[in-house]
Design an enzyme around this catalytic site. Structure first.
Site, PDB file in Angstrom:
ATOM      1  N   SER A   1      10.114  49.125  33.542  1.00  0.00           N
ATOM      2  CA  SER A   1       9.497  48.546  34.733  1.00  0.00           C
ATOM      3  C   SER A   1      10.508  48.007  35.739  1.00  0.00           C
ATOM      4  CB  SER A   1       8.525  47.431  34.351  1.00  0.00           C
ATOM      5  OG  SER A   1       9.211  46.253  34.012  1.00  0.00           O
TER       6      SER A   1
ATOM      7  N   LYS B   1      10.828  40.319  35.352  1.00  0.00           N
ATOM      8  CA  LYS B   1      10.237  40.811  36.599  1.00  0.00           C
ATOM      9  C   LYS B   1      10.873  40.079  37.783  1.00  0.00           C
ATOM     10  CE  LYS B   1       6.935  43.490  34.835  1.00  0.00           C
ATOM     11  NZ  LYS B   1       7.504  43.506  33.465  1.00  0.00           N
TER      12      LYS B   1
END
Length: 206
Positions: free
Chosen positions: A128, A166
């Site tokens: 990701s 993230k």
């Protein structure tokens, strides 16, 4: 000093090169790859002979602790290298429960780390964050802190107490944990706990 064999000289030269390049010595595996030795026990044998002949000194209680002796002496002090703990895997895809047990330690130059006692490393699992240059299997260097500015890459605990890497954004009435992969959706949360800020990435190219 007693004369070295060609293989011993090659090993000594490689150790000197890596110390000068990185500030810390290579691992046994790296030495073996550099000089064409598949067996770690054979490398250990050559290191023992280098020590017996007075070219190096090793500290058996510390990983990679090799001091070059003799005319071309290169000292690796405890202040120049920091053993940073690797504390398990953290997801860079679907969140997984954080693993806080220390798996091993990794040597990093102290000069690139401020507040070394507040730094740890995590191994990335998932894709990701690939558009930020963080890939599956990479080790990220994390400075422990409990706040972050918008746009910084963080290790965060979600509402389910799961850890993820993230890009952090605090918005009007929620937090957004944004992946760096255009095929994935952001994670939107009412509350989030920042564990630390990612300050570096290590990738083994072998």
């Amino acid at each position: 000093m007693e004369k070295l064999t060609k293989r011993q000289q090659d090993i000594l030269d490689f150790i000197k090169l890596k110390v000068q390049e990185k500030g810390y010595p290579p691992s046994v595996r790296e030495i073996g790859q550099a000089v064409g030795l598949a067996s770690s026990s054979t490398v250990h044998g050559h290191l023992s002979r280098l020590e017996e002949k007075g070219y190096i000194r090793r500290d058996p209680t510390k990983p990679r602790a090799i001091e070059i002796l003799g005319e071309e002496r290169i000292e690796i002090s405890t202040q120049s290298v920091v053993q940073v703990p690797i504390v398990g895997k953290v997801t860079a895809g679907l969140p997984i429960t954080a693993v806080e047990s220390v798996e091993e330690h990794f040597p990093l130059p102290a000069s690139i780390i401020a507040g070394a006692d507040q730094v740890f490393m995590l191994r990335i699992s998932g894709d990701s964050m690939i558009e930020a240059g963080i890939f599956d299997g990479d080790l990220v260097v994390v400075r422990q802190q409990h706040s972050a500015n918008n746009g910084e890459i963080v290790v965060a605990l979600t509402e389910d107490n799961e850890a993820t890497v993230k890009r952090f954004y605090k918005e009007k009435d929620h937090f957004r944990l944004q992946p760096e992969n255009s095929s994935l959706e952001p994670i939107i949360l009412n509350t989030v706990s920042v564990i630390g800020k990612v300050i570096g990435v290590y990738r083994d190219l072998h």
